[in-house]
Write an enzyme that holds these catalytic residues in place. Structure first.
Site, PDB file in Angstrom:
ATOM      1  CE  LYS A  40      -7.564 -14.220  -7.786  1.00  0.00           C
ATOM      2  NZ  LYS A  40      -7.129 -13.490  -6.648  1.00  0.00           N
TER       3      LYS A  40
ATOM      4  CE  LYS B 107     -13.313  -5.781  -6.034  1.00  0.00           C
ATOM      5  NZ  LYS B 107     -12.788  -6.955  -5.340  1.00  0.00           N
TER       6      LYS B 107
ATOM      7  CE  LYS C 161      -4.174  -1.815   0.504  1.00  0.00           C
ATOM      8  NZ  LYS C 161      -5.058  -1.965  -0.598  1.00  0.00           N
TER       9      LYS C 161
END
Ligand code: AMP
Length: 331
Positions: free
Chosen positions: A194, A197, A111
């Site tokens: 994979k 979204k 992050k």
């Protein structure tokens, strides 16, 4: 029977990968174990959602999980922010969570790299909130993928630390839930391994997609120019089509196309049409329920209220004991 806890991300439509990789197992688990499934809306605040989006996202996820088969009578299905005991345990655990160990966490480091302008304390203490989510119900099993293993280890660390500090064998150690069936990974339609979204548009097929959209996405799936030698190796994008077909089509249909690839008679157009129709057939009842449930606010309220009550019942028992152990006393 184990006590199982799983957090559900509160944003994004569910796709076939979510269904075959997670929800299908949740549906089975809920009748075999004591399951707590919660929609993680506190966690979502680290990305600062607009107030008008927060509730809609939670609603959408709740609707889709119910439509896909989560049974609010069997499992405890609740919204994280309905259970304030979680935040109390989070606060208490934070007092013994160390900056160094939190900063070493891989997901935190990622992050920091990805969003240097929003490195908030919520991100740093994400594993503490996750630990609180799990141990508030004294769960022993958490159905998570490999990417969450480090967080789960931290949950064990915090649980252990509490037990050691107060010399009580209070919190059990939570471990990853091992599904009896092999974990299925649903590939993307763009050749990636994979379905996700946030990948390229057209990579994922959502449970709420209508038949027209499904046909369009599948027909655009990446393929090559076709096999030229018998039984030849399949490139990734072709392997992906077969994996998808395996998930949604009848075994005989799969064998037919498998054979056709091996003897070089395959027509990808036919295969894609078949996959699209089988996905449409698979999605239809779920999509119907999504439409039905999303317009039934009184049912959703009933489900949320029931989950809240059951979750608070379990969480408040834990918090009461934790307060006693720590030494808080009433005058
Ligand atoms: P996400 O929506 O990415 O947070 O994923 C939620 C859960 O769905 C993950 O923890 C996985 O168990 C499962 N999942 C997501 N994508 C896939 C996929 N392509 N194949 C199989 N399982 C998946």
């Amino acid at each position: 029977m184990e006590t199982v806890v799983s957090g559900i991300r509160s944003t994004g439509n569910l796709h076939l990968g979510n269904y075959f990789g997670a929800i299908k197992n949740f549906v089975k688990m809920q009748y075999e174990h004591k399951c707590y499934f919660f929609i993680a809306d506190y966690h979502s605040l680290t990305t600062h959602p607009a107030p008008e989006d927060l509730h809609n996202h939670v609603k959408q996820v709740l609707v889709e999980y119910l439509a896909a088969g989560l049974d609010p009578e069997a499992a405890t299905l609740y919204i994280q922010s309905d259970v304030p005991q979680v935040t109390e345990l989070y606060l208490l655990l934070n007092m013994n969570a160390y900056k160094g160990e939190l900063e070493r966490c891989t997901s935190f480091k990622e992050k920091v790299r990805k969003q240097p302008d929003n490195i908030n304390a919520g991100l740093l203490t994400y594993p503490v909130l996750m630990a609180a989510d799990i141990i508030i119900h004294k769960a022993t099993k958490v159905p998570v993928g490999k990417d969450q293993e480090q967080h789960l280890e931290m949950a064990r660390t915090f649980a252990n630390r509490f037990n050691r500090m107060y010399k009580k064998d209070f919190f059990p150690q939570p471990y990853a839930f091992n599904f009896s069936e092999e974990l299925i990974k649903i590939p993307g339609l763009d050749g990636s391994t994979k379905m996700g979204k946030s990948e390229n548009e057209g990579n994922a097929i959502f449970l709420a997609d209508d038949p027209k959209v499904i046909r369009k996405k599948v027909m655009r799936a990446l393929t090559d120019s076709g096999p030229t030698r018998k039984n030849q190796q399949r490139p990734q994008e072709i392997k992906n089509l077969f994996l998808l077909m395996k998930a949604v089509s009848e075994p005989e249909t799969y064998s037919f196309f498998d054979q056709a690839y091996n003897d070089c008679s395959i027509r990808y157009g036919d295969m894609k049409k078949q996959i699209a129709e089988d996905i449409i057939k698979f999605n239809a009842p779920i999509r119907e329920r999504i439409l039905e449930i999303s317009s039934d606010d009184s049912y959703l309220k009933k489900v949320a209220d029931m989950g809240k009550e059951k979750a608070i019942d379990s969480a408040s028992k834990t918090i009461k004991e934790v307060r006693q152990i720590i030494g808080f006393k009433r005058f």
